[in-house]
Design a protein around this motif. Structure first.
Motif, PDB file in Angstrom:
ATOM      1  N   ARG A 179      42.062 -14.282   9.724  1.00 42.24           N
ATOM      2  CA  ARG A 179      41.719 -14.161   8.308  1.00 42.24           C
ATOM      3  C   ARG A 179      40.962 -15.400   7.853  1.00 42.24           C
ATOM      4  N   VAL A 180      39.871 -15.186   7.158  1.00 40.28           N
ATOM      5  CA  VAL A 180      39.088 -16.292   6.623  1.00 40.28           C
ATOM      6  C   VAL A 180      39.108 -16.217   5.097  1.00 40.28           C
ATOM      7  N   LYS A 181      38.681 -17.290   4.490  1.00 42.64           N
ATOM      8  CA  LYS A 181      38.649 -17.316   3.027  1.00 42.64           C
ATOM      9  C   LYS A 181      37.600 -16.344   2.510  1.00 42.64           C
ATOM     10  N   ASP A 182      37.852 -15.820   1.329  1.00 45.42           N
ATOM     11  CA  ASP A 182      36.885 -14.955   0.674  1.00 45.42           C
ATOM     12  C   ASP A 182      35.786 -15.810   0.043  1.00 45.42           C
ATOM     13  N   GLN A 220      36.591 -17.884  -3.029  1.00 46.90           N
ATOM     14  CA  GLN A 220      37.396 -19.075  -2.738  1.00 46.90           C
ATOM     15  C   GLN A 220      36.525 -20.188  -2.168  1.00 46.90           C
ATOM     16  N   ILE A 221      35.517 -19.807  -1.397  1.00 41.53           N
ATOM     17  CA  ILE A 221      34.629 -20.808  -0.800  1.00 41.53           C
ATOM     18  C   ILE A 221      33.722 -21.418  -1.862  1.00 41.53           C
ATOM     19  N   ASP A 247      35.302 -24.316  -3.142  1.00 38.01           N
ATOM     20  CA  ASP A 247      35.225 -25.428  -2.192  1.00 38.01           C
ATOM     21  C   ASP A 247      33.842 -26.073  -2.173  1.00 38.01           C
ATOM     22  N   SER A 289      34.675 -22.145   6.273  1.00 41.04           N
ATOM     23  CA  SER A 289      36.056 -22.640   6.177  1.00 41.04           C
ATOM     24  C   SER A 289      36.733 -22.666   7.545  1.00 41.04           C
TER      25      SER A 289
END
Length: 124
Positions: free
Chosen positions: A35-38, A41-42, A45, A75
């Protein structure tokens, strides 16, 4: 002999082994692991104050490369600087960067009772 024979007949059939749903569990574990960040959400960041913190992290022995080589747009942590530079040349990274440049869908605007639209707060 007859007593033993009746004992064997009364036992019945052996129980069938229960089948465990390992395939579903494994699939879920793999999806969770990868699972990676959506994108939304990035975006948080990528803000300058957050990006600076992510690029200059403290040494963490639990992370790959001690947490020193991080791709913000994907991420992901990498083992060394060469792995990070090779990653930046990949199609996966380039697609992610392109997706981040486009407008991100934040859901439909909803009107509340007095007619003002509800919008997502992007100051956080």
């Amino acid at each position: 002999f007859i007593e033993n024979f009746h004992f064997l007949l009364s036992m019945g059939r052996p129980q069938a082994r229960s089948r465990k749903h390992t395939s579903k569990d494994k699939r879920k574990d793999i999806k969770t692991k990868h699972r990676v960040k959506d994108l939304d959400q990035i975006i948080v960041d990528l803000k300058p104050e957050n990006a600076e913190k992510l690029e200059k992290q403290e040494v963490d022995p639990d992370l790959p490369g001690l947490g020193q080589h991080y791709c913000i747009s994907c991420s992901r942590y990498f083992v060394d600087a060469r792995a990070l530079s090779d990653h930046r040349k990949t199609k996966i990274h380039k697609r992610r960067v392109k997706a981040l440049k486009e407008d991100i869908y934040t859901g439909p605007q909803q009107l509340i009772d007095n007619g003002k639209p509800i919008m997502r707060d992007e100051s956080n």
